[in-house]
Scaffold this active site. Structure first.
Site, short mmCIF file in Angstrom:
data_model
loop_
_atom_site.label_atom_id
_atom_site.label_comp_id
_atom_site.label_asym_id
_atom_site.label_seq_id
_atom_site.Cartn_x
_atom_site.Cartn_y
_atom_site.Cartn_z
N GLU A 1 -4.33 -1.14 7.79
CA GLU A 1 -3.18 -0.78 8.62
C GLU A 1 -3.35 -1.45 9.97
OE1 GLU A 1 -2.39 3.32 9.33
OE2 GLU A 1 -2.57 3.91 7.23
N ARG B 1 0.88 -1.18 0.00
CA ARG B 1 0.00 0.00 0.00
C ARG B 1 0.91 1.22 0.00
NH1 ARG B 1 -2.76 2.90 4.46
NH2 ARG B 1 -4.68 3.88 3.68
N HIS C 1 -8.50 0.21 10.10
CA HIS C 1 -7.15 0.33 10.66
C HIS C 1 -7.21 -0.07 12.13
CE1 HIS C 1 -5.84 3.41 7.37
NE2 HIS C 1 -6.26 2.26 6.89
N ASN D 1 -6.82 8.16 2.76
CA ASN D 1 -6.42 7.58 4.03
C ASN D 1 -7.18 8.21 5.19
OD1 ASN D 1 -4.39 5.93 5.66
ND2 ASN D 1 -4.06 7.98 6.51
N GLU D 2 -7.74 7.37 6.07
CA GLU D 2 -8.38 7.81 7.32
C GLU D 2 -9.09 9.15 7.13
OE1 GLU D 2 -5.29 7.68 10.30
OE2 GLU D 2 -4.96 5.53 10.03
N TYR E 1 -5.46 -0.27 15.64
CA TYR E 1 -4.43 0.13 16.59
C TYR E 1 -5.02 -0.06 18.00
CZ TYR E 1 -1.86 1.86 12.54
OH TYR E 1 -1.20 1.94 11.34
N TRP F 1 1.57 -1.67 9.05
CA TRP F 1 2.16 -0.32 9.03
C TRP F 1 3.44 -0.34 9.87
CZ3 TRP F 1 0.78 4.04 6.37
CH2 TRP F 1 1.54 5.18 6.67
#
Length: 447
Positions: free
Chosen positions: A251, A78, A222, A155-156, A224, A280
């Site tokens: 991610e 990516r 994503h 992105n985001e 996290y 990531w």
């Protein structure tokens, strides 16, 4: 009672429409397509992403990273791009080169615009509509690359504020891209800095998918600190599976400032359920999250703890990645040369080098040179060869390479010059050819 029955009937009709929409293969035979919540390549083979993110827009000189992650087993990269609104614009020529480099290394390329990050909360972030403008400006570069490229709109695209329009804005963006002629699979990122703690993407994904006339959209979460338990991970991904909607983990990390994500569950659940993921990130992180580098200073020989986990650990890239089947049909290909030419033992303190073509396609090839120390340790090396058929080198990794006419000189970099007696190292390159691609003899000089 009549009102209640009407509502129930309407709900059942809506569910039937959604099931039919999700279950029908997309009519995008020229490239990737989506059916029944799964991603298929242009050969009709299911494709499951196993790869990494690469911060290309901030490190445009690090194009050797593509070959490095491929050598470690990845099937996807990516690539961070900029529309020019927050960082230097990645030009059409640069994006064309990124795509070409991905293809040369037999990697599927997910291209994303990073300038949308945290819109509504982050100063300077741009709208999805502005990101679409950028994609449409790249139409000539993207055309014909549907077999190898997935377009990640932004992105985001929202932070933790002002994200209520996520569904409408993504639906409109997808429609504009389709009207503009893009037939690629489209990837959509979640709001809330990509982590969707508000469940905005989860609860509105069906309507966004239905807004795509090609039914060729994939959703990206994503993971996290929000996803720090196995229950949260399996519940979120499981809801997309149950709905027949395609989901990837676009991610994730093994640690983060907002919490400790459960990377073991992300990897295990994804492997058990055919879900793609992209770690990531390869290298170059800053701002206090340097620990998310998979490789130290872009050096594939110096993987971090996170890099070792992602590439070499349980359910990691080496164990689970499968190359996209479209690369097996890239015409024409020549089987790699696996047997090196005969050599004589190097003198004490000397070295030898062998040249191998590891892959070849029309007009291009990938080569590798193995350098071996003699009966004594060396502190550096220089290799030389002369092409006899007009070949040229466009990219290299793990060596510093210069060319003078047909003669190529490659010297060690700082991390692979010192070799113990009998030890070897390799460097690689991407080259071009026309007519024939004979293997040259290579000399090696030690220092």
């Amino acid at each position: 009672m009549k009102t209640r029955l009407s509502a129930v009937a309407a709900a059942l009709l809506a569910l039937l429409v959604a099931v039919l929409a999700f279950g029908q293969p997309a009519h995008a035979a020229a490239g990737f397509s989506v059916a029944n919540g799964k991603l298929y390549d242009a050969n009709g083979t299911q494709f499951i992403m196993r790869g990494v993110n690469h911060a290309h827009t901030w490190y445009p000189q690090q194009t050797s990273s593509f070959a490095d992650v491929k050598a470690l087993g990845a099937n996807t990269v990516r690539v961070v791009l900029s529309s020019g609104d927050r960082w230097t614009r990645n030009t059409n020529a640069d994006v064309a080169n990124v795509i070409s480099t991905c293809k040369a290394n037999r990697l599927i390329c997910v291209l994303e615009v990073h300038d949308t990050t945290g819109y509504g909360e982050q100063s300077g972030a741009i709208t999805l509509a502005r990101a679409v403008d950028y994609w449409l400006s790249l139409a000539d570069v993207l055309a014909g690359q549907e077999r190898y490229v997935i377009v990640n709109i932004g992105n985001e695209p929202y932070g933790n504020q002002n994200y209520a329009s996520w569904a409408t804005d993504n639906a409109n963006a997808i429609k504009r891209l389709r009207t503009g002629g893009l037939t690629h699979t489209i990837m959509v990122d979640a709001p809330n800095w990509g982590q969707d703690w508000s469940f905005t993407m989860r609860d509105n994904a069906a309507s966004v998918f239905a807004a795509d006339p090609a039914r060729n959209t994939v959703f990206s979460i994503h993971m996290y600190g929000v996803f720090d338990t196995a229950a949260e991970i399996s519940d979120y991904l499981g809801r997309f599976r149950s709905a027949g909607l395609p989901i990837v983990v676009g991610e994730f990390g093994f640690n983060h400032s907002d919490g400790d994500p459960d990377e073991d569950t992300i990897l295990a659940y994804s492997q058990a359920n055919g879900i793609g993921w992209l770690g990531w990130s390869w290298s170059g992180n800053g701002g206090g999250v340097e620990y998310l580098d998979l490789a130290t200073s872009f050096n594939p020989a110096n993987l971090t703890t996170w890099g070792q986990r992602l590439f070499n650990g349980a359910n990691g890239i080496r164990q689970t990645a499968r190359e996209a089947s479209v690369f097996s049909s890239m015409p024409p290909t020549t089987p790699p040369t696996t047997t090196p030419p005969p050599t004589t033992p190097p003198p004490a303190g000397g070295c030898t080098a062998t040249y191998t073509v590891t892959g070849q396609w029309q007009g291009g090839f990938q080569g590798e040179v193995r350098v071996t120390a003699g009966s004594a340790a060396i502190t550096g090396w220089t290799t030389r060869w002369t092409f006899a058929n007009g070949q040229s080198v466009s990219q290299t990794w793990s060596a510093t390479l210069t060319s003078s006419g047909a003669t190529v000189t490659a010297r060690n970099v700082d991390y692979n010059g010192r070799l113990a007696a009998g030890a070897s190292t390799t460097f690689g390159f991407i080259g071009g050819w026309a007519g024939s691609n004979a293997r040259p003899e290579v000399s090696c000089t030690a220092s």
